[in-house]
Scaffold this active site. Sequence first.
Site, PDB file in Angstrom:
ATOM      1  N   CYS A 119       9.554   6.973  52.608  1.00 56.40           N
ATOM      2  CA  CYS A 119      10.457   6.933  51.436  1.00 56.40           C
ATOM      3  C   CYS A 119      11.007   8.310  51.044  1.00 56.40           C
ATOM      4  O   CYS A 119      12.145   8.400  50.586  1.00 56.40           O
ATOM      5  CB  CYS A 119       9.767   6.276  50.253  1.00 56.40           C
ATOM      6  SG  CYS A 119       9.309   4.568  50.576  1.00 56.40           S
ATOM      7  N   HIS A 256      13.170   8.473  43.297  1.00 57.34           N
ATOM      8  CA  HIS A 256      13.069   7.366  44.249  1.00 57.34           C
ATOM      9  C   HIS A 256      12.833   6.075  43.470  1.00 57.34           C
ATOM     10  O   HIS A 256      11.962   6.008  42.594  1.00 57.34           O
ATOM     11  CB  HIS A 256      11.916   7.650  45.217  1.00 57.34           C
ATOM     12  CG  HIS A 256      11.541   6.487  46.068  1.00 57.34           C
ATOM     13  ND1 HIS A 256      12.477   5.701  46.705  1.00 57.34           N
ATOM     14  CD2 HIS A 256      10.326   5.964  46.376  1.00 57.34           C
ATOM     15  CE1 HIS A 256      11.850   4.753  47.376  1.00 57.34           C
ATOM     16  NE2 HIS A 256      10.551   4.884  47.198  1.00 57.34           N
ATOM     17  N   ASN A 286      13.360  -1.468  46.213  1.00 55.66           N
ATOM     18  CA  ASN A 286      13.001  -0.184  46.814  1.00 55.66           C
ATOM     19  C   ASN A 286      13.607  -0.116  48.225  1.00 55.66           C
ATOM     20  O   ASN A 286      13.177  -0.841  49.115  1.00 55.66           O
ATOM     21  CB  ASN A 286      11.469  -0.080  46.855  1.00 55.66           C
ATOM     22  CG  ASN A 286      10.968   1.179  47.530  1.00 55.66           C
ATOM     23  OD1 ASN A 286      11.713   1.893  48.197  1.00 55.66           O
ATOM     24  ND2 ASN A 286       9.681   1.447  47.388  1.00 55.66           N
TER      25      ASN A 286
HETATM   26  O1  UT7 Z   1       8.137   3.663  47.989  1.00 58.12           O
HETATM   27  C1  UT7 Z   1       6.805   3.903  47.583  1.00 58.12           C
HETATM   28  C2  UT7 Z   1       5.995   2.742  47.946  1.00 58.12           C
HETATM   29  N1  UT7 Z   1       5.374   1.907  47.033  1.00 58.12           N
HETATM   30  C3  UT7 Z   1       5.273   1.945  45.667  1.00 58.12           C
HETATM   31  O2  UT7 Z   1       5.771   2.766  44.986  1.00 58.12           O
HETATM   32  C4  UT7 Z   1       4.467   0.863  45.061  1.00 58.12           C
HETATM   33  C5  UT7 Z   1       3.632   1.322  43.884  1.00 58.12           C
HETATM   34  N2  UT7 Z   1       2.878   0.210  43.310  1.00 58.12           N
HETATM   35  C6  UT7 Z   1       3.464  -0.765  42.579  1.00 58.12           C
HETATM   36  O3  UT7 Z   1       4.670  -0.753  42.382  1.00 58.12           O
HETATM   37  C7  UT7 Z   1       2.572  -1.815  41.964  1.00 58.12           C
HETATM   38  O4  UT7 Z   1       1.223  -1.508  42.249  1.00 58.12           O
HETATM   39  C8  UT7 Z   1       2.877  -3.274  42.443  1.00 58.12           C
HETATM   40  C9  UT7 Z   1       4.205  -3.722  41.868  1.00 58.12           C
HETATM   41  C10 UT7 Z   1       2.899  -3.338  43.951  1.00 58.12           C
HETATM   42  C11 UT7 Z   1       1.798  -4.225  41.942  1.00 58.12           C
HETATM   43  O5  UT7 Z   1       1.718  -4.164  40.530  1.00 58.12           O
HETATM   44  P1  UT7 Z   1       0.313  -3.983  39.787  1.00 58.12           P
HETATM   45  O6  UT7 Z   1       0.599  -3.984  38.350  1.00 58.12           O
HETATM   46  O7  UT7 Z   1      -0.338  -2.752  40.368  1.00 58.12           O
HETATM   47  O8  UT7 Z   1      -0.441  -5.299  40.190  1.00 58.12           O
HETATM   48  P2  UT7 Z   1      -1.864  -5.449  40.922  1.00 58.12           P
HETATM   49  O9  UT7 Z   1      -1.750  -5.136  42.375  1.00 58.12           O
HETATM   50  O10 UT7 Z   1      -2.891  -4.724  40.111  1.00 58.12           O
HETATM   51  O11 UT7 Z   1      -2.101  -6.980  40.744  1.00 58.12           O
HETATM   52  C12 UT7 Z   1      -2.325  -7.573  39.448  1.00 58.12           C
HETATM   53  C13 UT7 Z   1      -2.423  -9.079  39.621  1.00 58.12           C
HETATM   54  C14 UT7 Z   1      -3.373  -9.504  40.734  1.00 58.12           C
HETATM   55  O12 UT7 Z   1      -3.962 -10.731  40.325  1.00 58.12           O
HETATM   56  P3  UT7 Z   1      -5.462 -10.756  39.744  1.00 58.12           P
HETATM   57  O13 UT7 Z   1      -6.308 -10.166  40.820  1.00 58.12           O
HETATM   58  O14 UT7 Z   1      -5.409  -9.893  38.511  1.00 58.12           O
HETATM   59  O15 UT7 Z   1      -5.668 -12.212  39.476  1.00 58.12           O
HETATM   60  C15 UT7 Z   1      -2.451  -9.761  41.899  1.00 58.12           C
HETATM   61  O16 UT7 Z   1      -2.988 -10.704  42.811  1.00 58.12           O
HETATM   62  O17 UT7 Z   1      -1.138  -9.591  39.986  1.00 58.12           O
HETATM   63  C16 UT7 Z   1      -1.232 -10.320  41.208  1.00 58.12           C
HETATM   64  N3  UT7 Z   1       0.006 -10.164  41.947  1.00 58.12           N
HETATM   65  C17 UT7 Z   1       1.081 -10.928  41.753  1.00 58.12           C
HETATM   66  N4  UT7 Z   1       1.311 -11.966  40.923  1.00 58.12           N
HETATM   67  C18 UT7 Z   1       2.530 -12.529  40.947  1.00 58.12           C
HETATM   68  C19 UT7 Z   1       0.283  -9.219  42.899  1.00 58.12           C
HETATM   69  N5  UT7 Z   1       1.546  -9.397  43.324  1.00 58.12           N
HETATM   70  C20 UT7 Z   1       2.054 -10.447  42.623  1.00 58.12           C
HETATM   71  C21 UT7 Z   1       3.306 -11.090  42.624  1.00 58.12           C
HETATM   72  N6  UT7 Z   1       3.503 -12.107  41.761  1.00 58.12           N
HETATM   73  N7  UT7 Z   1       4.315 -10.702  43.423  1.00 58.12           N
END
Ligand code: UT7
Length: 330
Positions: A119, A256, A286
Site C-alpha cells: 500500500c 492512504h 482501499n
Molecule cells: O492498506 C492497509 C491494510 N489494511 C488496513 O488498514 C486494515 C486495518 N484494519 C481494519 O480496517 C479493521 O481492523 C477491519 C475493518 C478489518 C475490521 O474491523 P474491526 O473493528 O477491527 O473488527 P474485528 O476484526 O475486531 O471484528 C469485530 C467483530 C468480530 O466478531 P466477534 O468476534 O466480535 O463476534 C468479527 O468476526 O466483527 C466481525 N466481523 C464482521 N462482521 C460483519 C469482521 N468482519 C465483518 C464483516 N461484517 N465484514
Amino acid sequence: MSRSISSYGRVIGIGSYLPKNIMTNDDLAKIVETSDEWITERTGIKQRHISEALVDTTESMAVEAAKKAVADAGIDPLKIGLIVVASTTPNVLFPVLSATVQAAVNADNAMCFDVNAACPGFVTAFVTAQNYLKSGMVDYALVVGAENLSNYTDFTDRGTCILFGDGAGACVLQADPELRYDAIMRAAGKRRECLRCETYMQKGVEKTEEFLKSNYINMDGQTVFKFAVTEVPRIIEDLLNKAGVSADEVDYFILHQANRRIIESVAKRLKQPLEKFPMNIEKTGNTSSASIPILLDEMKKDGRIGDGKKKAVMSSFGAGLLWNAVLTDI
Ligand code: UT7
C-alpha cells in the site's frame, strides 16, 4: 542528458482510472455474512470499483491513469526521463509495468522500473522519483500507482473482501527549485506477518487448500489497525519537526485510504480538524498504492489543489510493515 535543473519535483499533472464495475456493500452482503451498516460504521466504505475480467488489467489501468496525467501536464512525453510504477498486484511479472506505460505514452527517453512496497507503494515511488530529480539525473518523472486487488481478494473472507477496490492513479513531476519537499520512510520487517499474500508459482509446494488460501490477501485487521493509528501520526510529527513546519500550517493531510476510523484517529492525535483530511474511501474502498494518486486527481479536479500553493502531507502504510510521509507544495 542535460542537468539543467537539480531540484525536487512539483506535481504538474495528475490522472486516474477506476473500473466501471461498482460493488456496493449490499452486493457484498449477498456473498458473505455482513451488512452495509457494519461496513460503513467500521470502515467508512460504501462501495468499491472492481476490475472487469479480461478488460481491466493492472497494465491497462496504469496506462489509462498515466495517459491522463501526461495530458494534464501538457508536456512533450519525450521530456520524461523516468517512469516508476508502484504495484503489489501486477498481472505480469515482466515486462515491468513501467515499460508498458512508457510505450503507451510514447515517453521513449524515460528509464523505467517498478516498485513493490504494497500500500505505501505510490509514496515510495514518489520519493524515489524525487531523488532522481534532485540528483539532476532527470528533469521530469512519471509516477504511477496501479492495483488489481480483487484478483487477490478472497471473497469468502468477510474480514478482507469488504475493504479492497481496484484502480490506478498517476502524477507527472517537474523539477522546480522553488519547491518545498521533505520525506521520511520507515519499515518494520519483524512485524511482517500480520499482512501477507504468497505467490502461487512456487516449485515443490503442494497446492493444498491452505496454500491456495495463502495466495489471497491474509490480514490480522486489528494488528494492522493498531500499527496505523500509532505509527502514522508519529511519522507525520517527525516529518514536520524535521522540516520545521507546524501541523497548523499544513493545508491537507492526504492519507492512504484504508479505513475512515484510522484517518479520524490520526486527525485526533495530530489535533487537526478532520476537514484537513480529504477522503474518498466511501466511493473507492482501499485501492492500496493507487489510493493517494486517485484522491489527488479528485482534489485537483475540484480545485482543492493544483495551484502549487497548498502545503500537503501525504502518508501511507501497509504490508511489510512499511510506512512513510512526504511534505510538499501542491
Ligand atoms: O492498506 C492497509 C491494510 N489494511 C488496513 O488498514 C486494515 C486495518 N484494519 C481494519 O480496517 C479493521 O481492523 C477491519 C475493518 C478489518 C475490521 O474491523 P474491526 O473493528 O477491527 O473488527 P474485528 O476484526 O475486531 O471484528 C469485530 C467483530 C468480530 O466478531 P466477534 O468476534 O466480535 O463476534 C468479527 O468476526 O466483527 C466481525 N466481523 C464482521 N462482521 C460483519 C469482521 N468482519 C465483518 C464483516 N461484517 N465484514
